[in-house]
Scaffold this active site. Structure first.
Site, short mmCIF file in Angstrom:
data_model
loop_
_atom_site.label_atom_id
_atom_site.label_comp_id
_atom_site.label_asym_id
_atom_site.label_seq_id
_atom_site.Cartn_x
_atom_site.Cartn_y
_atom_site.Cartn_z
N GLU A 153 13.99 12.78 77.54
CA GLU A 153 15.33 12.17 77.55
C GLU A 153 15.29 10.75 76.98
OE1 GLU A 153 17.99 13.86 78.16
OE2 GLU A 153 16.88 15.63 78.78
N ASP A 194 10.88 15.90 71.94
CA ASP A 194 9.62 16.48 72.43
C ASP A 194 8.43 15.70 71.89
OD1 ASP A 194 10.85 18.40 73.93
OD2 ASP A 194 10.47 20.07 72.55
ZN ZN Z 1 16.77 17.26 74.72
#
Ligand code: ZN
Length: 420
Positions: free
Chosen positions: A287, A368
């Protein structure tokens, strides 16, 4: 006679009417084909990297869940297509508009009555479907935690928000139109841009509390670890909230909202219960990655620009009486033309939706990667696996379906990227 039931003569309908019918049917058929392609892959073997995720019995349950949802989706989308077509062909819009016309001469009130009746009416008609989805399907597969009271209250609150916010914006836009003519779109755009920014900043503070309890994450090891990570990557974070997602569903989630001083990360209580501490940090790092790579700002700017484009195109057509006639409404009005425009514009919004989904999947990889580089890949991989398993998500989606509908890459693709 005002308020009389109109007779609709299909031979005298304008070309836009037929284009609208064609758009609705073509969109329905495309969805059917995509859904069919996707469903055909439900029985594919589990990809090698994921085959330790489920035991065979659990996996069968997972596939039954998808098939149930697929079949249910066939019923609901067929029903709503037939309902919309019947409404168009048998003069439903003219009927509602003629009632609104007999009740008031005020164009703004008419628009409110017209949209209010259509939106709340169609929501009522589809309520049995959402009731079935929540209390039969989700219940059967063990996801549902919603009580009937929460379900009804959610609906009423949703309508309240719709009437206040949606009604307010609609009134303002019509007022701009009556005051500035086709130049209304600039004023409407400014209003909608300000509203979008405002909601982005204060959604968590103003709207979420209507539906959920949220509290600051308690002091303890998890909070310390999160703060250590945040200071390591130079991310100022005062607001870590926990939300009682378990009130409605066992599914887990985390999200980021706001920017500047208002930025906050919200963790579902289900996420905290299901994941190890390192896995939670990894989700959080993902996030933070969205924030650091400026995805939040990009999405905000893109949605404002798209709104501007849509409003500008709307301004080119709004004064054409054929627009109202296209949905069978005999007395041209802003509100009737707006509905026709909404359908006629939908092929374009499908395309912008495709582009936004494509970018969103790219952003997921970037977030990621950020988590991998600033924290670690392994806990993110195990957390993604756990979350996919818990939500019985599809391990073998069809690429065409992914291309059109997925805002996140499929699990396997994300794991491969994290391992690369
Ligand atoms: Zn995401």
């Amino acid at each position: 006679m005002k308020g009389a039931k109109p007779k609709l003569d299909l031979n005298h309908m304008n070309i836009l009417f037929y284009i609208i019918i064609a758009i609705l049917i073509i969109q329905f058929l495309i969805e059917m084909v995509l859904g069919y392609l996707n469903a055909k892959k439900y029985d594919d073997p589990i990809p090698g990297e994921l085959d330790n995720l489920f035991d065979p019995e659990e996996y069968q349950k997972s596939q039954r869940y998808k098939k149930t949802n697929y079949n249910f989706g066939l019923w609901t989308s067929t029903f709503s297509l037939l309902l919309t077509l019947a409404f168009l062909i048998f003069g439903g819009f003219e009927w509602i508009d003629s009632i609104a016309r007999t009740l008031t001469d005020n164009t703004m009130l008419r628009a409110l009555l017209f949209f209010g009746t259509i939106l709340i009416g169609s929501d009522l008609i589809t309520t049995p479907f959402s009731y079935y989805k929540t209390f039969v399907i989700e219940e059967k597969f063990g996801f549902n935690k919603t009580t009937k009271k929460t379900f009804v209250l959610d609906k009423l609150k949703g309508w309240g928000i719709l009437v206040i916010l949606g009604g307010g914006i609609l009134l303002a836009v019509i007022w701009f139109f009556e005051w500035a003519g086709t130049g209304f779109w600039i004023y409407a755009w400014v209003l909608i841009a300000l509203f979008t920014i405002f909601m982005n900043l204060f959604y968590s503070r103003l709207i979420v509390p209507l539906f959920n309890k949220q509290s600051l994450l308690e002091a303890g090891r998890l909070k310390e670890k999160i703060e250590n990570y945040a200071s390591k990557v130079g991310f100022e974070l005062q607001n870590i909230f926990v939300i009682d997602g378990s009130k409605r569903s066992t599914k887990a989630n985390a999200y980021f909202s706001g920017f500047g001083k208002e930025k906050r990360i919200t963790l579902y209580d289900t996420l905290i219960n299901d994941l190890e501490e390192d896995e939670i940090i990894a989700v959080l790092a993902h996030e933070v990655g969205h924030y650091k790579r400026r995805h939040i700002v990009f999405n905000l700017v893109a949605s404002i620009l798209l709104a501007g484009l849509t409003l500008f195109i709307l301004s080119l057509f709004i004064n054409n009486p054929d627009m109202s006639l296209a949905i069978g409404v005999s007395e041209p009005s802003f509100h009737a033309a707006l509905i026709a425009f909404g359908i006629l514009y939908s092929p374009i919004s499908e395309i912008t939706g495709l582009i936004m989904n494509y970018l969103s999947r790219k952003f997921e990889y970037q977030a990621d990667d950020y988590a991998k580089n600033t924290f670690a890949a392994q806990p993110l991989i195990t957390s993604l696996k756990k979350l996919s398993k818990k939500s019985l998500s599809n391990l073998t989606p069809h690429p065409a379906y992914v291309f059109v509908h997925y805002s996140h890459p499929p699990l396997l693709a994300r794991i491969r990227n994290l391992k690369a």
